[in-house]
Write a protein that holds these residues in place. Structure first.
Motif, PDB file in Angstrom:
ATOM      1  N   HIS A   1      -7.812  -4.739  -9.012  1.00 55.90           N
ATOM      2  CA  HIS A   1      -7.085  -3.549  -8.581  1.00 55.90           C
ATOM      3  C   HIS A   1      -6.412  -3.804  -7.230  1.00 55.90           C
ATOM      4  O   HIS A   1      -6.794  -4.706  -6.483  1.00 55.90           O
ATOM      5  N   THR A   2      -5.417  -2.995  -6.917  1.00 61.29           N
ATOM      6  CA  THR A   2      -4.720  -3.085  -5.642  1.00 61.29           C
ATOM      7  C   THR A   2      -5.207  -1.971  -4.722  1.00 61.29           C
ATOM      8  O   THR A   2      -5.259  -0.807  -5.130  1.00 61.29           O
ATOM      9  N   LEU A   3      -5.565  -2.327  -3.490  1.00 59.15           N
ATOM     10  CA  LEU A   3      -5.985  -1.338  -2.500  1.00 59.15           C
ATOM     11  C   LEU A   3      -5.011  -1.368  -1.329  1.00 59.15           C
ATOM     12  O   LEU A   3      -4.804  -2.413  -0.706  1.00 59.15           O
ATOM     13  N   VAL A   4      -4.423  -0.219  -1.030  1.00 54.05           N
ATOM     14  CA  VAL A   4      -3.578  -0.053   0.145  1.00 54.05           C
ATOM     15  C   VAL A   4      -4.279   0.931   1.068  1.00 54.05           C
ATOM     16  O   VAL A   4      -4.607   2.052   0.648  1.00 54.05           O
ATOM     17  N   VAL A   5      -4.534   0.527   2.317  1.00 55.56           N
ATOM     18  CA  VAL A   5      -5.196   1.383   3.298  1.00 55.56           C
ATOM     19  C   VAL A   5      -4.248   1.598   4.460  1.00 55.56           C
ATOM     20  O   VAL A   5      -3.705   0.642   5.016  1.00 55.56           O
ATOM     21  N   THR A   6      -4.049   2.853   4.837  1.00 55.18           N
ATOM     22  CA  THR A   6      -3.145   3.163   5.938  1.00 55.18           C
ATOM     23  C   THR A   6      -3.616   4.420   6.654  1.00 55.18           C
ATOM     24  O   THR A   6      -4.334   5.245   6.087  1.00 55.18           O
ATOM     25  N   SER A   7      -3.192   4.558   7.897  1.00 56.95           N
ATOM     26  CA  SER A   7      -3.378   5.815   8.624  1.00 56.95           C
ATOM     27  C   SER A   7      -2.067   6.572   8.754  1.00 56.95           C
ATOM     28  O   SER A   7      -2.045   7.704   9.235  1.00 56.95           O
ATOM     29  N   ASP A   8      -0.985   5.964   8.308  1.00 53.93           N
ATOM     30  CA  ASP A   8       0.364   6.496   8.482  1.00 53.93           C
ATOM     31  C   ASP A   8       0.672   7.434   7.315  1.00 53.93           C
ATOM     32  O   ASP A   8       0.934   6.985   6.203  1.00 53.93           O
TER      33      ASP A   8
ATOM     34  N   MET B   1      -4.545  -2.459 -14.582  1.00 52.61           N
ATOM     35  CA  MET B   1      -5.140  -2.420 -13.251  1.00 52.61           C
ATOM     36  C   MET B   1      -4.574  -1.235 -12.469  1.00 52.61           C
ATOM     37  O   MET B   1      -3.431  -0.828 -12.676  1.00 52.61           O
ATOM     38  N   ALA B   2      -5.341  -0.724 -11.562  1.00 53.67           N
ATOM     39  CA  ALA B   2      -4.960   0.490 -10.846  1.00 53.67           C
ATOM     40  C   ALA B   2      -4.537   0.177  -9.418  1.00 53.67           C
ATOM     41  O   ALA B   2      -5.013  -0.786  -8.802  1.00 53.67           O
ATOM     42  N   LYS B   3      -3.670   1.035  -8.891  1.00 56.40           N
ATOM     43  CA  LYS B   3      -3.326   0.989  -7.479  1.00 56.40           C
ATOM     44  C   LYS B   3      -4.027   2.156  -6.799  1.00 56.40           C
ATOM     45  O   LYS B   3      -3.841   3.315  -7.173  1.00 56.40           O
ATOM     46  N   VAL B   4      -4.821   1.829  -5.801  1.00 52.93           N
ATOM     47  CA  VAL B   4      -5.589   2.824  -5.056  1.00 52.93           C
ATOM     48  C   VAL B   4      -5.006   2.917  -3.655  1.00 52.93           C
ATOM     49  O   VAL B   4      -4.964   1.934  -2.923  1.00 52.93           O
TER      50      VAL B   4
END
Length: 390
Positions: free
Chosen positions: A69-76, A1-4
């Motif tokens: 899959h893992t989704l990480v969303v940030t503006s930092d 699985m992928a980390k996005v």
């Protein structure tokens, strides 16, 4: 699985929208020249909704997480210890937009041991160190053409805004005034002016086509000359270089990618070669222009106006001189992030991910770097500092 790892701009200051000004978008299924708009197998968003901010997540969360899959969303993304830097070392995919770029420097690429794919949700991948991506075998892709027309419309708007002195005139209304003489003292007709574009690719050609009905004289320079039929249709005058073109032009618009041959192109010397009182429009990349040269030219009167929506770095600090220089029409980097464009580049980002996860080829027009070399659109539009990669 992928980390996005997905880097997007912040939500509106009053929160993610619960309603929108319009109920739908016009249907666009192809671009000029015939390229189809993105064709993912599916989407999990409503076209016309805000997708480019953190809560919008480019409409990817359900698609990715339902497949494990893992989704990480940030503006930092910029300061020391940012979420972007903390999450990057084990990320397989990095996604960001040119409007809020995750700067994938050589150092960051070296620390991203798992990184295999960098996607630009939009067009323009200069925030990725392409030489480092080539050396590491990282694929770089962008959603080519997804917001080209959006940017071209912005160029036309800014051209008219500067020439007609629109923004100061509007400010008089906001301030309660009726100062006609103040408004028109810097207002002219675009008709009959000479307008030139530096680069006549998708955006530059779209700008030329949209300005032709204004009865202007059109000029262009590009490494790839347009077909003679297009030159005749639009009445174009070709120039071998920007230095050859700018002395003839009342308005110059920059529509070139940023690479070693365009960085710093509009310096004191080239701006000084322009007609006094010319207008310069830059929706391409800020570093194509010398920051201080633009400021000086506006204060001296060499330039009558400068407008654009590209800055360096992005976001620009509060003390950036382009915020306070006279006779400018700057906006934050918004030209290619209309709600219309977001629907296309979100769909294109998903299409790229679908292909990558399936081990299928990514559309050639989306590729910038692949298999250790410039590829697809990248081979046509970019250059690198690595001779073997050219």
């Amino acid at each position: 699985m992928a980390k996005v790892l997905c880097v997007l701009y912040d939500d509106p200051i009053d929160g993610y929208p619960t309603s929108y000004a319009r109920d739908d978008l016009p249907r666009v299924d192809h671009y000029p020249g015939g390229q189809t708009t993105p064709t993912p197998q599916g989407t999990d968003f409503t076209p016309g909704h805000l997708l480019g901010s953190v809560s919008g997540g480019l409409g990817l969360r359900q698609f990715l997480e339902s497949r494990g899959h893992t989704l990480v969303v940030t503006s930092d993304k910029d300061q020391d210890g940012s979420v972007f830097d903390r999450e990057l070392p084990d990320a397989d995919v990095v996604i960001s937009q040119p409007f809020w770029p995750a700067y994938l420097t050589a150092d960051r690429i070296a620390r991203a041991k798992n990184l295999k794919l960098a996607i630009t949700a939009g067009i323009g991948s200069d925030h990725v160190d392409l030489d480092a991506a080539i050396a590491r075998g990282v694929t770089v892709a962008e959603v080519t053409y997804s917001n080209s027309i959006s940017v071209a419309e912005h160029v036309v708007m800014m051209t008219l805004s500067l020439v007609r002195n629109y923004l100061p005139s509007h400010q008089w209304v906001l301030d309660g005034g009726w100062n006609i003489a103040d408004c028109v003292a810097r207002s002219y007709d675009l008709e009959g002016m000479h307008v030139g574009t530096v680069a006549a690719g998708r955006i530059g050609t779209a700008v030329l086509r949209r300005l032709a009905p204004f009865d202007v004289k059109l000029h262009y320079t590009d490494n790839h000359r347009l077909p003679e039929s297009v030159e005749q249709e639009l009445g174009l005058t070709f120039h071998p270089s920007a230095a050859d073109m700018v002395p003839y032009c009342d308005v110059v618009t920059i529509n070139a990618p940023l690479h070693p041959q365009t960085e710093g192109l509009f310096d004191e010397k080239l701006i000084g070669a322009m007609k006094r009182g010319a207008y310069l429009i830059n929706t391409a990349r800020a570093k194509i222009c010398d920051r201080d040269a633009v400021d000086h030219a506006l204060r001296s009167g060499q330039l009558a106006g400068y407008a654009g929506d590209v800055w360096y770095p992005q976001p620009a600090g509060p003390d950036h001189p382009w915020r306070t220089m006279p006779h400018h029409g700057m906006t934050p980097h918004i030209s290619g992030s209309t709600l219309s464009a977001q629907a296309r580049y979100a769909a294109g980002t998903r299409e790229i991910l679908e292909s990558w996860f399936a081990g299928a080829p990514i559309r050639d027009e989306y590729l910038i770097v692949d298999k250790g070399a410039l590829a697809g659109t990248g081979a046509h539009s970019y250059s690198t500092a690595t001779p073997a990669a050219r």
